[in-house]
Design an enzyme around this catalytic site. Sequence first.
Site, PDB file in Angstrom:
ATOM      1  N   LYS A  47      -2.864   6.224   1.719  1.00  0.00           N
ATOM      2  CA  LYS A  47      -2.790   6.499   2.873  1.00  0.00           C
ATOM      3  C   LYS A  47      -1.769   7.998   3.048  1.00  0.00           C
ATOM      4  O   LYS A  47      -0.932   7.782   3.700  1.00  0.00           O
ATOM      5  CB  LYS A  47      -2.297   5.505   3.713  1.00  0.00           C
ATOM      6  CG  LYS A  47      -2.612   5.476   5.305  1.00  0.00           C
ATOM      7  CD  LYS A  47      -2.549   4.239   5.850  1.00  0.00           C
ATOM      8  CE  LYS A  47      -2.899   4.294   7.556  1.00  0.00           C
ATOM      9  NZ  LYS A  47      -4.519   4.757   7.630  1.00  0.00           N
ATOM     10  N   ARG A  71       0.975  -1.005  -0.014  1.00  0.00           N
ATOM     11  CA  ARG A  71      -0.102   0.227  -0.022  1.00  0.00           C
ATOM     12  C   ARG A  71       0.906   1.153   0.103  1.00  0.00           C
ATOM     13  O   ARG A  71       0.359   2.205  -0.756  1.00  0.00           O
ATOM     14  CB  ARG A  71      -0.896   0.048   1.272  1.00  0.00           C
ATOM     15  CG  ARG A  71      -1.995   1.254   1.253  1.00  0.00           C
ATOM     16  CD  ARG A  71      -3.099   0.728   2.279  1.00  0.00           C
ATOM     17  NE  ARG A  71      -2.523   0.987   3.754  1.00  0.00           N
ATOM     18  CZ  ARG A  71      -3.487   0.798   4.826  1.00  0.00           C
ATOM     19  NH1 ARG A  71      -4.582   0.377   4.471  1.00  0.00           N
ATOM     20  NH2 ARG A  71      -2.856   0.618   5.778  1.00  0.00           N
TER      21      ARG A  71
END
Length: 350
Positions: A197, A98
Site C-alpha cells: 500500500k 501489511r
Amino acid sequence: MASPTQTKSNSGVEKYADINWDELGFDLAPADYMYVTKCGKEEYFTNGVGNIIPYANIAISPFAGILNYGQGLLEGLKAYRRDDGRVLLFRPEQNAQRMQTGAERLCMPSPSIEHFVEAVKQTVLANKHWVPPPRKGSLYVRPLLIGSGPVLSLVTAPEISFLIHACPVGNYHKGPLNLLVEDKTHRATPGGTGDIKTITNYSPVYKAIAQAKARGFSDVLFLDAVSKKYIEEVSSCNIFIVKGNVISTPAICGTILPGITRKSIIEIALGFGYQVEERVIPLEDLFDVDEVFCTGTAVVVSPVASITYGDKRVEYKTGAETVSKKLYDMLTGIQTGRIEDKMGWTVEID
C-alpha cells in the site's frame, strides 16, 4: 476543533462532534487529534513512544524522501460504534502486518504490531466523539509511514515518521457501481509495488478514473499489464464474481493488494458454505456470471450493477436477495457488534 453535542445512547449520554450525522458522506472532515512519532532510518520505533497532538499541518523539509521520491505507505481502517456506545476496531493487526511488509520493501523501519494497534487505539480514543452514532457511519483511520527526513540521493530518508489521523465517513459510493474496463492504463505491473500500500500506487490512475467518471461510470476495472486479458482490481478495491455457489476473486500474485476486507469476505463466504476460488480470471468470465461485487475498507462490500468493455455492457443482479448483500450484512454486523464475533476479529477501544 468541533464543539461537542450530546446524543442519547443505550448506555447514557454520548458526546459527539457537532456535525450532521444524517448527511455524512465520504468527505474530508478531520477529527481533532492525531498521533505522531519518529525514528532514524537505522533505529526502531519504540512501543509506547508517541504523542497525541491537536490535528494540524506538519512541518517537513522540501527535500523529504516522501516529497521527492514517494517513500511512504498508507493504511486505512475504521472504528465503529456499537448500539451500546462502545467502540470497535476491525482486525487492526492485519493493517499493521501489511504496513510491515510494505516498509520492508521501501527500506523503512516500521512500528511493531503491538505499537501500531496501541497507537490506533489512542488516536480513536482521543477522537471518540468523532465516531459516528450507530448506523450513521464510521471513523476512518489513516496511518501513514513516511520518509520525512531530507535526502538528495536515492537512499532511505534519515528520519521516518509514523502518523495517524482520522475522519468520520459515510458511504464511499451511493448505490451499485457501474464499472469501465481500462485496457490502456495499468494499475500495477509484475515486479512493481501493486501488492503493497505505497502512496505512489494511487495518483497514476487518477486520469483513467476521471475519464471514466466523465462518461458516467463509477470507477475503473484494470486488467493485467502483460496480456491485458485478465481482470485484476478496481482503482481502490478488490473484485469478486459469483456464479451459482462459486465465488471467485483474482489470486494474489504480486500485482494485487491483499485486502483485509477481501480476506475477511473469503472467510465469511467459506463459513456460509460457498466454494471460493482465488484464481486468474479471464475478462470473458465477466460476461457469464450472476453477480459482481467489490470489497475494501472504504467501499466495504459494494455491488456492481454493470461492467462495460468497449461496446459491450453486461448487467448483474443487485439488491436484497444477492450473495453480496448476505456477505455485507454479516461483515458489517460483526464490525458493529450487532452479530457475535466468533472469529475474534474486533478489538474494543477501552
